[in-house]
Design an enzyme around this catalytic site. Structure first.
Site: not given
Length: 291
Positions: A40, A67, A69, A82, A150
């Site tokens: 993450h 992962e 952002d 993020h 994301e």
């Protein structure tokens, strides 16, 4: 809805699906598939989140998936961060004291590149920078890792879906090798996920959150995954999601977040999830029987 989906939905709604106890172990038989472990924001328990250092740490731990952002700057560049503001993970407040509330969209990429994105985490990471999306995917490629990307706050950044795909294409991430097994694009926004699917149907997509069973047929048209918080999961919900077929002709998958303890990892694996997103990928991998 297929007949098998209807049956699973009925079971889930009636609450007859069995819940595994919190400490249930993952069985070692062939019927249990070990979930994919996803780091993450990189290995963010051990290095500053969404930095190249976090990618490197995940690679050093032997984790294949990371992962991240994506946000957009004032001058239209994509950066990996993020929050929609710079305060928490950079020194923007010190460098630009008169620019409150330090929103990403109010700063140029060159201004953001000046910021220290590592000191907040620890002195060993002082001087780490906020990477651009291009820089980030290059580092992921260096390690031959895979990316769960994301799109954050798409309502703030009209057209970010096409722009994200353009950067990925420019960096070689939309070729057959990457699209076939190394890239997933997700968002909490269903319209954003739909836009990615419409622009590039071959790309695997995920919808973040825990949508109602009634909405799953509509989402299965453009989303390959339903990716909820582990706190909202049950074995019945997982079975119901799996009963639907996604846009690429395969059962919908579930990647759940953010799991950081061994007990929780074993519990959600027992539910049958396909992936576990975690700040501590080494802890989760060990809990699930990995090396």
């Amino acid at each position: 809805m297929h007949a098998r989906a209807l049956a699973a939905t009925t079971t889930a709604l009636l609450g007859t699906a069995a819940f595994l106890p919190p400490t249930a172990d993952v069985r070692a038989d062939a019927a249990v598939k070990r979930p994919t472990v996803i780091a993450h924001r990189g290995a963010s328990a051990y290095a500053p989140e969404n930095t190249l250092a976090a990618v490197d740490k995940a690679a050093a731990l032997g984790i294949d998936w990371v992962e991240n952002d994506v946000q957009r700057t004032k001058d239209g560049k994509l950066v990996v961060l993020h929050d929609d503001n710079l305060r928490r993970t950079t020194d923007a407040e010190e460098v630009f004291p008169s620019r409150a509330p330090w929103k990403v969209r109010d700063f140029t990429a060159a201004e953001i590149a000046r910021l220290d994105a590592g000191s907040w985490f620890g002195p060993a990471y002082a001087g780490a920078r906020v990477p651009t999306l291009a820089q980030y995917v290059r580092r992921v490629d260096v390690h031959q890792q895979k990316l769960l990307l994301e799109i954050k706050n798409p309502d703030l950044y009209p057209g970010i879906e096409g722009q994200t795909l353009k950067v990925l294409g420019n960096e070689g991430w939309l070729d057959r090798r990457h699209v076939a097994g190394r890239l997933i694009v997700q968002s909490f926004s269903a319209p954003s996920v739909r836009a990615v699917h419409q622009l590039k149907p071959a790309v695997k997509t995920g919808l973040l959150g825990t949508p109602s069973v009634a909405n799953l047929p509509a989402y299965a048209v453009f989303a390959d995954q339903i990716n909820p918080s582990y706190r909202s999961l049950s074995s019945g919900y997982v079975s119901t999601v799996h009963a639907f077929t996604g846009p690429h002709g395969r059962p919908l998958e579930i990647f759940t977040w953010t799991v950081d303890t061994a007990a929780t990892a074993r519990r959600v694996a027992g539910y049958g999830v396909d992936g576990v997103i975690t700040n501590k990928p080494d802890v989760v991998r060990t809990a699930l029987g990995g090396n």
